[in-house]
Design a protein around this motif. Structure first.
Motif, short mmCIF file in Angstrom:
data_model
loop_
_atom_site.label_atom_id
_atom_site.label_comp_id
_atom_site.label_asym_id
_atom_site.label_seq_id
_atom_site.Cartn_x
_atom_site.Cartn_y
_atom_site.Cartn_z
N THR A 1 4.50 -9.58 -21.03
CA THR A 1 3.38 -9.79 -21.96
C THR A 1 2.47 -8.59 -22.10
N GLY A 2 2.50 -7.67 -21.14
CA GLY A 2 1.57 -6.54 -21.16
C GLY A 2 0.21 -6.89 -20.57
N ASP A 3 0.05 -8.12 -20.04
CA ASP A 3 -1.22 -8.50 -19.43
C ASP A 3 -1.48 -7.63 -18.21
N LYS A 4 -2.75 -7.28 -18.02
CA LYS A 4 -3.12 -6.46 -16.88
C LYS A 4 -3.09 -7.28 -15.60
N MET A 5 -2.60 -6.68 -14.55
CA MET A 5 -2.65 -7.25 -13.22
C MET A 5 -3.77 -6.53 -12.46
N VAL A 6 -4.11 -7.01 -11.27
CA VAL A 6 -5.19 -6.39 -10.52
C VAL A 6 -4.78 -6.10 -9.08
N VAL A 7 -5.52 -5.17 -8.49
CA VAL A 7 -5.41 -4.83 -7.08
C VAL A 7 -6.84 -4.85 -6.55
N GLN A 8 -7.09 -5.63 -5.53
CA GLN A 8 -8.43 -5.77 -4.96
C GLN A 8 -9.45 -6.12 -6.05
N LEU A 9 -9.05 -7.03 -6.95
CA LEU A 9 -9.86 -7.53 -8.05
C LEU A 9 -10.22 -6.47 -9.09
N LYS A 10 -9.52 -5.33 -9.08
CA LYS A 10 -9.79 -4.26 -10.04
C LYS A 10 -8.53 -3.96 -10.83
N GLU A 11 -8.71 -3.59 -12.11
CA GLU A 11 -7.58 -3.28 -12.97
C GLU A 11 -7.02 -1.88 -12.70
N ILE A 12 -7.82 -1.02 -12.11
CA ILE A 12 -7.40 0.35 -11.80
C ILE A 12 -7.48 0.55 -10.30
#
Length: 168
Positions: free
Chosen positions: A75-86
């Motif tokens: 889908t291209g939806d953003k995932m997160v790491v430690q509640l951050k997109e970057i």
């Protein structure tokens, strides 16, 4: 997005900074989706390293100041790491450890979506792009639905890593 566009809130463009400080990471997909692991290079271009299946991991030797982003492959939806997109790694010895270097496990997760975002993502799979304006919803929601259909990997360079562990 690309190098010419600025991040939201007039932040400078996202790109890797020169660094000599190593960071040893293990990206672990904790979602039930296939996730693209993407490095943002020195020019701000997105370079796809690998697609991780659920519970799969990727060991990466990278540098502090090199941003990583993650997307749902479908889908291209953003995932997160430690509640951050970057995710911007820090040096492997930033916590005072000297030797040997320890690989830091970085869990990739699904963000918490609002009810509106969940509804728009569901509509994305049902309503053809050319029929959005026929929906009986507000113009703002139509714009948001158009945006959600446009996001994704269109500006990702599909390079791939040559091995399971790389230095970037």
């Amino acid at each position: 997005m690309g190098e010419a566009r600025q991040r939201e809130n007039d932040q400078p463009p996202l790109k890797s900074k020169k660094s000599v400080h190593y960071s040893f990471l293990r990206f672990l997909n904790k979602t039930n989706r296939n996730v693209d692991v993407v490095w943002v290079n020195y020019e701000g271009a997105r370079v796809k390293y690998k697609t991780l299946t659920p519970e799969q991991f990727l060991d990466i030797n990278t540098f502090a100041g090199h941003p990583w982003i993650f997307f749902d492959s479908l889908t291209g939806d953003k995932m997160v790491v430690q509640l951050k997109e970057i995710f911007e790694p820090v040096a492997w010895n930033s916590d005072g450890n000297d030797w040997p270097p320890q690989r830091k496990v970085v869990n990739i997760t699904i963000p918490v979506y609002s009810l509106q975002e969940c509804c728009l993502m569901k509509l994305r799979g049902i309503v053809p792009k050319d029929r959005i304006n026929e929906l009986e919803i507000t113009d703002v929601l139509k714009e948001d639905l158009h945006k959600i259909m446009l996001r994704g990997g269109s500006d990702v360079i599909y390079q791939g890593a040559s091995s399971s562990s790389s230095v970037t």
